[in-house]
Design a protein around this motif. Structure first.
Motif, short mmCIF file in Angstrom:
data_model
loop_
_atom_site.label_atom_id
_atom_site.label_comp_id
_atom_site.label_asym_id
_atom_site.label_seq_id
_atom_site.Cartn_x
_atom_site.Cartn_y
_atom_site.Cartn_z
N HIS A 1 0.81 -1.11 -0.01
CA HIS A 1 -0.14 -0.04 0.12
C HIS A 1 0.96 1.26 0.32
CE1 HIS A 1 -3.18 2.55 0.83
NE2 HIS A 1 -2.54 3.27 2.06
N LEU A 2 0.65 2.23 -0.89
CA LEU A 2 1.25 3.50 -0.89
C LEU A 2 0.21 4.64 -0.76
CD1 LEU A 2 3.74 3.08 -3.58
CD2 LEU A 2 4.20 2.90 -1.20
N GLU A 3 0.21 5.52 0.42
CA GLU A 3 -0.64 6.60 0.20
C GLU A 3 -0.51 7.64 -1.17
OE1 GLU A 3 -2.83 7.35 2.64
OE2 GLU A 3 -2.63 5.74 3.79
N PRO A 4 -1.39 8.53 -1.35
CA PRO A 4 -1.17 9.39 -2.19
C PRO A 4 0.35 10.12 -2.28
CG PRO A 4 -3.34 9.55 -1.62
CD PRO A 4 -2.65 8.70 -0.69
N GLY A 5 1.15 10.05 -3.34
CA GLY A 5 2.43 11.07 -3.09
C GLY A 5 3.46 10.16 -2.49
N GLU A 6 3.13 9.03 -1.86
CA GLU A 6 4.23 8.28 -1.28
C GLU A 6 5.06 7.20 -2.13
OE1 GLU A 6 4.62 5.48 2.90
OE2 GLU A 6 2.50 5.61 1.86
N THR A 7 6.08 7.18 -2.10
CA THR A 7 7.01 6.77 -3.26
C THR A 7 7.74 5.41 -2.66
OG1 THR A 7 7.14 8.73 -4.29
CG2 THR A 7 8.79 7.13 -4.73
N LEU A 8 7.84 4.36 -3.63
CA LEU A 8 8.79 3.23 -3.35
C LEU A 8 9.84 3.43 -4.41
CD1 LEU A 8 9.60 0.34 -2.46
CD2 LEU A 8 7.90 -0.76 -3.67
N ASP A 9 10.90 3.55 -3.96
CA ASP A 9 12.21 4.13 -5.01
C ASP A 9 12.43 2.93 -5.89
OD1 ASP A 9 12.50 6.44 -3.65
OD2 ASP A 9 14.05 5.56 -2.24
N ALA A 10 12.65 3.33 -7.17
CA ALA A 10 12.83 2.38 -8.29
C ALA A 10 13.99 1.50 -7.59
CB ALA A 10 13.70 3.01 -9.37
N HIS A 11 13.71 0.07 -8.21
CA HIS A 11 14.59 -0.98 -7.78
C HIS A 11 14.57 -2.10 -8.59
CE1 HIS A 11 10.55 -1.43 -6.16
NE2 HIS A 11 10.69 -2.77 -6.20
N ALA B 1 -1.21 7.37 -6.10
CA ALA B 1 -1.97 8.36 -6.63
C ALA B 1 -3.38 8.42 -6.28
CB ALA B 1 -1.71 8.31 -8.30
N GLY B 2 -4.11 9.45 -6.88
CA GLY B 2 -5.67 9.47 -6.63
C GLY B 2 -5.74 10.08 -5.22
N THR B 3 -6.94 9.72 -4.70
CA THR B 3 -7.26 10.29 -3.41
C THR B 3 -6.91 9.35 -2.48
OG1 THR B 3 -9.50 10.98 -4.50
CG2 THR B 3 -9.50 10.91 -1.82
N HIS B 4 -6.88 8.04 -2.70
CA HIS B 4 -6.36 7.24 -1.48
C HIS B 4 -5.29 6.36 -1.79
CE1 HIS B 4 -10.16 8.27 0.39
NE2 HIS B 4 -10.94 7.81 -0.71
N GLY B 5 -4.50 6.54 -2.81
CA GLY B 5 -3.42 5.66 -3.16
C GLY B 5 -3.71 4.37 -3.74
N TYR B 6 -3.32 3.50 -3.29
CA TYR B 6 -3.46 2.00 -3.84
C TYR B 6 -3.23 0.85 -2.83
CZ TYR B 6 1.26 1.15 -5.22
OH TYR B 6 2.69 0.55 -5.38
N TRP B 7 -4.07 -0.01 -3.11
CA TRP B 7 -3.60 -1.51 -2.54
C TRP B 7 -3.28 -2.29 -3.53
CZ3 TRP B 7 -2.72 -2.99 2.44
CH2 TRP B 7 -3.01 -1.88 3.35
N ALA B 8 -2.33 -3.37 -3.52
CA ALA B 8 -2.05 -4.16 -4.48
C ALA B 8 -1.40 -5.36 -3.94
CB ALA B 8 -1.07 -3.73 -5.48
N LEU B 9 -1.47 -6.53 -4.73
CA LEU B 9 -0.85 -7.69 -4.31
C LEU B 9 0.58 -7.73 -5.26
CD1 LEU B 9 -3.73 -10.57 -4.11
CD2 LEU B 9 -2.17 -9.78 -2.12
#
Length: 354
Positions: A60-70, A114-122
């Motif tokens: 999960h990432l909040e809007p604007g929160e970043t997971l650096d390139a890897h 992005a968006g209003t709530h960021g995202y959840w992913a598997l």
């Protein structure tokens, strides 16, 4: 508890799975947003068989929160379950609910909520332990993506500048229609309207800037551009005719309004890469054509200065965060879309005067 020995249906709430928020790789801490590896839950760890070695984790990432390139030494699949995000690295794209991202081993990638709530992913791995199943020995190597994202910003701008040359305003000035005094005069009338709005852009940018690095650039740019609208009007000796057109006004006002709502890096992209980039390619073509009519020195002045005005904004755009580059790429596309609509309308109004 042995593997798969549950004797009843069991629901494991997402919030109950232990959370990993960051990982240290090569002595540097990298934020992960929220990472919930299924095998960190005791029930799921026992239930998922080792023979498949399937590994899954909520991310999960909040809007604007970043997971650096890897990069990973194993293949990974990302399933977007809810919300919106952006991906950068080897591929830059928007991610929406339902998207599936297949990432081969060794491919650079990073994410921004992005968006209003960021995202959840598997996050799913099929052939080894989970990427962060052992936080002290994560299967990941982080990349310095700043330089490549900066180059991507410039590469795209070169592409947008080249595409802009097919805009209707170029076809007009390079055609016989420009010899018609009424049509040519109407084109300059529309440029006069835009020139007034451009003054609002550079003044607003300077007034509402916050970071001193960007403010110094804004002041330098302002000093070189201030008063060009008045100079254009004066050089025409009262020959100009006021223009009111809703599309011309709306497109012009959009650029001025953005100086109130976007950050300093985005303003730099909009002013220097988009507006000065467009002016560079246009005046390079228009100056020798318009000079033969000896009606205004506006095109000559800009042909001389605009190339330098594009380049003066580049230095402060180096070394930004991935999230900042994502915003810059977005405003860059929006800016070029609006600029092309603006200049095409200028050509339409000029042709209609014939």
């Amino acid at each position: 508890m042995s593997k798969r020995t549950l004797n009843k249906v069991t629901v494991i709430r997402r919030e109950a799975i232990p959370t990993l928020r960051s990982v240290i790789v090569d002595g540097k801490e990298h934020g992960l947003g929220l990472h919930k590896d299924f095998r960190r839950d005791p029930v799921l760890s026992q239930f998922i068989p080792d023979s498949t070695r399937l590994s899954m984790a909520w991310v999960h990432l909040e809007p604007g929160e970043t997971l650096d390139a890897h990069e990973h030494p194993i293949e990974t699949m990302i399933v977007m379950c809810a919300g919106q995000g952006r991906m950068f690295g080897d591929v830059t794209t928007e991610l929406l609910e339902g998207d599936v991202v297949a990432i081969p081993r060794g491919c650079a990638h990073g994410f921004v909520g992005a968006g209003t709530h960021g995202y959840w992913a598997l996050s799913i791995q099929f052939e080894a332990r989970g990427l962060y199943e052992r936080p002290d020995d994560a299967l990941v190597s982080f990349k310095d993506e700043s330089a490549s994202q900066y180059e991507e910003l410039l590469r795209r701008n070169d592409q947008y500048m080249e595409e802009h040359k097919s805009n209707a305003i170029f076809r007009f000035v390079e055609s016989e229609r420009v010899n018609d005094a009424a049509q040519r005069g109407r084109l300059i009338d529309t440029i006069q309207v835009w020139s007034g709005y451009f003054q609002k852009v550079i003044m607003s940018r300077m007034v509402f800037g916050r970071d001193e690095r960007y403010l110094a650039l804004a002041r330098q740019h302002f000093a070189g551009e201030y008063g060009h609208d008045e100079n254009l009007a004066a050089s025409r000796h009262g020959k100009g005719t006021p223009v009111w057109d809703p599309l011309l006004e709306a497109c012009s006002a959009w650029f001025a309004s953005k100086m109130l709502s976007i950050d300093d890096a985005e303003k730099t992209v909009l002013v220097h890469l988009v507006l000065e980039g467009a002016a560079t390619v246009f005046h390079r073509v228009a100056h020798p054509i318009m000079a033969k009519f000896n009606e205004t020195d506006h095109f000559a002045v800009h042909d001389l200065a605009d190339d330098g005005h594009l380049e003066m904004g580049l230095e402060v755009l180096k070394g930004l965060s991935p999230a900042a580059y994502a915003r810059c790429l977005r405003i860059q596309k929006e800016g070029w879309d609006m600029l092309n609509a603006l200049t095409a309308r200028m050509a339409e109004l000029a042709e209609a005067a014939g």
